[in-house]
Design a protein around this motif. Structure first.
Motif, short mmCIF file in Angstrom:
data_model
loop_
_atom_site.label_atom_id
_atom_site.label_comp_id
_atom_site.label_asym_id
_atom_site.label_seq_id
_atom_site.Cartn_x
_atom_site.Cartn_y
_atom_site.Cartn_z
N ASP A 34 0.81 -1.23 0.00
CA ASP A 34 0.00 0.00 0.00
C ASP A 34 0.84 1.28 0.00
N TYR A 35 2.02 1.23 -0.61
CA TYR A 35 2.79 2.44 -0.81
C TYR A 35 2.61 2.89 -2.26
N SER A 36 2.32 4.16 -2.43
CA SER A 36 2.17 4.71 -3.77
C SER A 36 3.56 4.93 -4.37
N ILE A 37 3.73 4.57 -5.64
CA ILE A 37 5.00 4.76 -6.33
C ILE A 37 4.73 5.15 -7.77
N ARG A 38 5.50 6.11 -8.28
CA ARG A 38 5.31 6.61 -9.64
C ARG A 38 6.66 6.91 -10.29
N ILE A 39 6.66 6.88 -11.62
CA ILE A 39 7.79 7.42 -12.39
C ILE A 39 7.71 8.94 -12.26
#
Length: 424
Positions: A34-39
């Motif tokens: 449940d950790y948000s991760i993005r480029i």
């Protein structure tokens, strides 16, 4: 600070090639907990510009401690320790047979700098992180589904070829002084006019530039190198030097030279001059160049190229004979065979520096002729004294040059006997 966001959905064909199995693995791992991760940043900007990103950097709501717990015991991920952990950035190598490297950074709320001391406050809010990044075009982020999140109108700035800082310009520059040079780098990439800068930006840059003295030399060189390879390299470097902070970069104060650098770039820009080929314009002597090299940790190759250009920019010039390149060719032929390839590249850069653009294609079509005789040949033909080998080789090489490099080994040996060089 506004928390509004504009979202832009990419077609899958525009981004799917970025998602290697290693990147997919990393996204799945973070999402599972449940950790948000993005480029983030440059890769997203490049996609929108239709370019292929060189690197893929990631941002996440997870803290560095969270990330360390995630990857603990994971044989598919290797942690590489750098000096960036304090700033919330971890370098991860993902994969076993095929391995990709990613920098993963925790979202930031603020960066406070006092000289070389830096304090970073983190957040889990994507909007706050976007607004504290340097430029709007570098504040874009993209999730695994190809949705781009724009909190600062960076997409509009991209469309307008506009370089705009987020919020207070002075604050952004004080947070990280290297942003002074990053601004010029991105100006060279995106601007539609090589000379049009916002006056308030240049004023803020002049005010903040003294902090560059605390920036490590390798970071300075990294930005300078990209600027000098950029689309408006000559124009941008002239603008940088006009701001009068050359000494902070290890460069000599210059006035006439900065215009000559611009002119040199205009003459040879279509031949992609090396950064040092342009920059050496600013140096009058080796002492000035040594000061620069101590300040800037440039590559060994660029340093040696600079030394070569300083040594030979005036002494090797086109010949008045039938072949203008004779002096350049003779230099290469007289060089040690182990150095000929690198000197060949340097000679091409020398021609760019000197502005003899019409000779570059000619020398690229020429191959360095190989002197066809060596010590072994001398030994096989009766020369006994090792002390004389170099003497005889020099004389044979001069004869070979006079023949326009046409004499064969057999002809040179015959010449050696007839002229009394060899004995049995």
């Amino acid at each position: 600070m506004t928390s509004s966001v504009r979202c832009y959905q990419l077609d899958q064909s525009e981004y799917i090639h970025l998602f290697s199995s290693q990147l997919i693995y990393l996204f799945s791992l973070f999402n599972e907990y449940d950790y948000s991760i993005r480029i983030i940043g440059g890769a997203v900007r490049d996609i929108l510009l239709g370019a292929t990103p060189h690197d893929i950097d990631l941002a996440t709501t997870a803290t560095t401690d969270d990330i360390l717990r995630l990857i603990q015991g994971d044989s598919n991920i290797e942690l590489v320790y750098t000096r960036a952990e304090h700033f919330g950035t971890l370098t991860l190598i993902v994969g076993t047979t095929v391995r990709n490297t990613f920098q993963v950074t925790t979202l930031k709320r603020s960066i406070t700098r006092h000289g070389r001391d830096v304090h970073v406050e983190f957040t889990d809010n994507w909007s706050i992180d976007a607004h504290q990044r340097d430029l709007t075009i570098n504040s874009l982020s993209m999730d695994k589904d190809g949705i781009i999140y724009d909190y600062t109108n960076g997409i509009d700035d991209l469309k307008l070829n506009r370089i705009r800082f987020n919020g207070n310009i002075l604050q952004r520059l004080q947070e990280n002084p290297i942003r002074v040079l990053r601004y010029f780098r991105f100006f060279g990439v995106l601007s539609s006019d090589a000379y049009v800068h916002e006056p308030d930006i240049l004023e803020a840059i002049r005010t903040s530039a003294t902090a560059l003295k605390d920036v490590p030399g390798e970071k300075i060189w990294s930005e300078l190198e990209l600027i000098l390879r950029g689309r408006f390299a000559g124009h941008v470097m002239r603008t940088i030097l006009e701001q009068q902070f050359a000494p902070l970069l290890g460069l000599p104060d210059s006035s006439v030279e900065m215009y000559e650098l611009e002119n040199r770039w205009l003459r040879c820009m279509n031949y992609q001059p090396e950064p040092m080929t342009l920059l050496i314009t600013l140096f009058d002597n080796q002492d000035e160049f040594d000061i620069f090299c101590k300040r800037i940790k440039c590559s060994t190759r660029q340093k040696k190229l600079g030394e070569f250009l300083l040594d030979y920019r005036y002494s090797i010039q086109p010949s008045n004979d039938h072949d203008s390149l004779d002096t350049y060719k003779e230099f290469l032929i007289d060089s040690q065979s182990t150095q000929q390839d690198i000197f060949y590249e340097y000679i091409i850069e020398l021609l760019k520096y000197q502005g003899y653009i019409d000779l570059i294609d000619d020398i690229k079509q020429w191959s360095i002729p190989k002197f066809p005789i060596d010590i072994w040949d001398l030994q096989q033909n009766g020369l006994i004294s090792k002390y004389h080998f170099s003497h005889f080789l020099r004389q044979l090489k001069e004869q070979w040059k006079l023949s326009q490099y046409m004499m064969t080994k057999e002809e040179l040996i015959e010449y050696g006997f007839q002229s009394g060089l060899f004995y049995t």
